[in-house]
Design a protein around this motif. Structure first.
Motif, short mmCIF file in Angstrom:
data_model
loop_
_atom_site.label_atom_id
_atom_site.label_comp_id
_atom_site.label_asym_id
_atom_site.label_seq_id
_atom_site.Cartn_x
_atom_site.Cartn_y
_atom_site.Cartn_z
N GLN A 1 37.57 46.77 36.54
CA GLN A 1 37.75 45.63 35.65
C GLN A 1 36.62 45.51 34.64
O GLN A 1 36.79 44.92 33.57
CB GLN A 1 37.88 44.34 36.45
N GLU B 1 30.05 40.11 32.75
CA GLU B 1 30.39 41.51 32.91
C GLU B 1 29.22 42.24 33.57
O GLU B 1 28.17 42.44 32.94
CB GLU B 1 30.70 42.15 31.55
N ILE C 1 42.02 39.49 45.31
CA ILE C 1 41.63 40.21 44.10
C ILE C 1 42.69 40.04 43.02
O ILE C 1 42.38 39.79 41.85
CB ILE C 1 41.39 41.70 44.40
N ALA D 1 37.32 45.21 46.73
CA ALA D 1 36.79 44.40 45.63
C ALA D 1 35.77 45.17 44.82
O ALA D 1 35.74 45.07 43.58
CB ALA D 1 36.18 43.11 46.18
N VAL E 1 42.53 35.89 42.15
CA VAL E 1 41.35 35.25 41.56
C VAL E 1 40.26 36.24 41.16
O VAL E 1 39.22 35.83 40.66
CB VAL E 1 40.76 34.20 42.53
N GLY E 2 40.46 37.53 41.42
CA GLY E 2 39.47 38.51 41.02
C GLY E 2 38.57 38.94 42.16
O GLY E 2 38.47 38.27 43.19
N PRO E 3 37.86 40.07 41.97
CA PRO E 3 37.05 40.63 43.06
C PRO E 3 35.79 39.84 43.38
O PRO E 3 35.25 39.97 44.48
CB PRO E 3 36.70 42.03 42.53
N VAL F 1 29.58 39.42 39.17
CA VAL F 1 30.99 39.60 38.80
C VAL F 1 31.60 38.27 38.33
O VAL F 1 32.39 38.24 37.39
CB VAL F 1 31.79 40.17 39.99
N LEU F 2 31.21 37.17 38.98
CA LEU F 2 31.80 35.88 38.65
C LEU F 2 31.26 35.27 37.35
O LEU F 2 31.94 34.47 36.71
CB LEU F 2 31.57 34.89 39.80
N ALA G 1 36.11 45.81 40.95
CA ALA G 1 35.11 45.20 40.08
C ALA G 1 34.63 46.22 39.05
O ALA G 1 34.44 45.90 37.87
CB ALA G 1 33.94 44.69 40.91
N TRP H 1 35.18 36.68 44.06
CA TRP H 1 35.28 35.75 45.19
C TRP H 1 35.37 36.49 46.52
O TRP H 1 34.90 36.01 47.55
CB TRP H 1 36.48 34.83 45.00
#
Length: 443
Positions: free
Chosen positions: A34, A95, A158, A27, A161-163, A91-92, A31, A165
Motif C-alpha cells: 500500500q 506513508e 486489513i 499486515a 480498516v487497513g494494515p 502506517v496509521l 503495508a 490497526w
C-alpha cells in the motif's frame, strides 16, 4: 490435574501472541504494497526481520542457559511490543518509508532471537513425562487455533480498516503476553551456576548437534525448506492473492485454513504415538510442497484453502514428533543452546530467499519460481529419509528426557524457571516459517 499454573500461563500467552502475530504477518506485507512497494520491497522487509534473528540466535541460546529464561522472554516481548507499536503508528499516521519498515522489522527479529531459545522446551518441562506428548499437542492446538482466528480476522481487518490497526493489535498482544509470563512461578528454581564462557557454551551446544546425524540432517533440510516456504508465503502468496484471488481476505482465509489443519494435526497427536518419531515426521514434510504448487497454477481460493488445510495437518504431526525427539535425546541443561542452532539452521537462508524472491520472479517468472519451491521441498525430504538415524529413532515408552534420567529433580526442573510440577515454537520447525509468531518451533 496435569496442567499446572505455569503451563496455563505460558499456553495463554502463546494464544495471545498467536492471535496478534498471524494477522501482523499479512499486515506487514500489505503495508509495504500500500505504500507503493514492489515484490522486492516486500521481500526486503521480510528479510530485515530475519537477518538479526539469525545473527543473535546463538547468543540468545547461550544466555537462556545462563539467565532466568522467563525474564529473557518478558524482555523480548517488550521489545516486540515497542517495534510493532511504532510500525503501527507509522502506517496509521502517514506513508511509511521502506527503510523505516525494515528497521522496525529488524527490531522485532532481534526480540525473537532472544525469545525463541528461552521459550523452547518450557511447556514440556512444566509437566510430568507421562503427560509431555499430550501437553505439547494441547499447547500447539491452542496456539494454532489462535492462528486461525488471527489470520482470518487480520485479513478481514486489513481489507476493512487497513494494515496499521492490525499491527497495533499485535503490539498490544505482545504487551499482554509479556505480562502473563511475568507471573510465572519461579520460587522453586535454584540459582544458575555460572558457565565457562560464551564461546565454550556455544562449542558444547555445537558438539551436541554434530554428534547426532538425525539432528543435523533435519536442520540442514529445513535451512532450505523454510527458505523456500518463506519466499512462497511472505512474497509470492500475497502477490498471487492480490492478482488472482481477490486480495488480502482470501489469502487470510487460506492461512486460516492452514491453521485449522494444524489444530487437527495437534488433536491427532494427542492420541497418536508413533513408534518411529522422525520417520513419521519426515514423511509428513512432503505435503509442504503442495501450497507452492497450488499458488503456481494458481488454483481457486477454495482449493488453495483445502491444500493449506492438509499441509497444516501434516506439518503439525512433524512439529510434535520433532519436539518429542529433541526432548527425549538432548540434555536439558544444553537444550537452549541446541535449540538456538536448530533455529539458526532453520532460518539462516530465509533472509536471502525472501530478498531474492522478487529478482528471481523477474528472471524466471513467478510460476517457475513456485514450482521450483515445491521440487526442492520434495527432493530434500526424500534425501533426509535416506538417513538411517532419521528412520530408526524410536519413541521411548515413558517419554522422559535425557535430563530427567540423568539429573537430580531440581536440575531437571530448571528449564521451566521454577515450575512446580513449560517450549515455545515452531519455525513449524513450523510452517514454520513461521518465524513470525513468537511461540513456534523452528522447523
Amino acid at each position: 490435574m496435569w496442567a499446572g499454573r505455569n503451563y496455563t500461563l505460558l499456553t495463554a500467552a502463546a494464544v495471545v501472541t498467536g492471535l496478534g502475530s498471524s494477522g501482523a504477518l499479512i499486515a506487514a506485507a500489505f503495508a509495504v504494497l500500500q505504500a507503493g512497494g514492489s515484490a522486492t520491497d516486500v521481500g526486503l522487509v521480510a528479510a530485515a526481520r530475519t537477518i538479526p534473528l539469525v545473527i543473535f540466535l546463538l547468543i540468545g541460546g547461550a544466555l537462556a542457559d545462563r539467565l532466568p529464561r522467563h525474564r529473557v522472554m518478558v524482555a523480548a516481548n517488550a521489545l516486540n511490543c515497542v517495534s510493532q507499536g511504532a510500525f503501527a503508528v507509522l502506517v496509521l499516521t502517514g506513508e511509511p518509508r521502506l527503510w523505516q519498515m525494515a528497521l522496525l522489522s529488524a527490531l522485532g527479529g532481534t526480540g525473537q532471537a532472544f525469545f525463541a531459545p528461552a521459550a523452547e522446551g518450557m511447556v514440556l518441562a512444566s509437566v510430568s513425562g507421562e503427560h509431555s506428548g499430550r501437553a505439547f499437542a494441547v499447547f500447539r492446538m491452542g496456539m494454532n487455533g489462535a492462528n486461525i482466528g488471527g489470520a482470518a480476522l487480520g485479513g478481514a481487518l486489513i481489507a476493512a480498516v487497513g494494515p496499521g490497526w492490525v499491527l497495533a493489535v499485535d503490539a498490544a498482544a505482545f504487551a499482554l503476553a509479556g505480562l502473563l509470563r511475568a507471573f510465572l512461578d519461579v520460587r522453586g528454581v535454584p540459582p544458575r551456576e555460572p558457565g565457562h564462557g560464551l564461546l565454550t557454551d556455544l562449542r558444547d551446544g555445537w558438539r551436541e548437534v554434530v554428534s547426532r546425524p538425525w539432528l543435523w540432517s533435519i536442520v540442514l533440510q529445513f535451512a532450505i525448506v523454510n527458505a523456500v516456504v518463506a519466499a512462497a508465503e511472505a512474497v509470492y502468496g500475497p502477490l498471487v492473492a492480490q492478482e488472482h484471488l481477490g486480495g488480502p481476505g482470501p489469502w487470510g482465509l487460506a492461512l486460516a485454513a492452514f491453521g485449522a489443519g494444524t489444530v487437527g494435526g495437534a488433536l491427532l497427536m494427542t492420541r497418536y504415538k508413533p513408534r518411529y518419531l522422525l520417520r513419521v515426521g519426515a514423511l509428513c514434510v512432503f505435503p509442504l510442497a503442495l501450497p507452492s504448487a497450488a499458488l503456481a497454477v494458481p488454483v481457486p481460493a477454495g482449493a488453495l484453502a483445502a491444500v493449506m488445510f492438509g499441509a497444516g495437518i501434516a506439518v503439525e504431526v512433524f512439529a510434535v514428533t520433532w519436539m518429542m525427539a529433541l526432548h527425549q535425546e538432548i540434555p536439558e541443561e544444553k537444550f537452549s543452546r541446541v535449540s538456538s542452532y536448530d533455529w539458526l539452521g532453520s532460518l539462516a537462508m530465509v533472509p536471502l530467499a525472501t530478498a531474492l524472491a522478487g529478482p528471481v520472479q523477474d528472471l524466471i517468472g513467478r510460476t517457475s519460481a513456485l514450482w521450483a519451491c515445491s521440487a526442492l521441498i520434495a527432493l530434500l525430504t526424500a534425501a533426509v529419509l535416506c538417513v538411517r538415524d532419521v528412520r530408526q529413532l524410536r519413541r521411548r515408552p515413558d517419554t522422559t528426557t535425557v535430563a530427567a534420567e540423568a539429573a537430580p529433580a531440581s536440575d531437571a526442573a530448571e528449564p521451566s524457571e521454577g515450575t512446580a510440577e513449560l517450549p515455545g515454537q515452531v519455525p513449524v520447525t513450523g510452517l514454520p516459517t513461521s518465524a513470525a509468531a513468537d511461540d513456534v518451533t523452528p522447523h
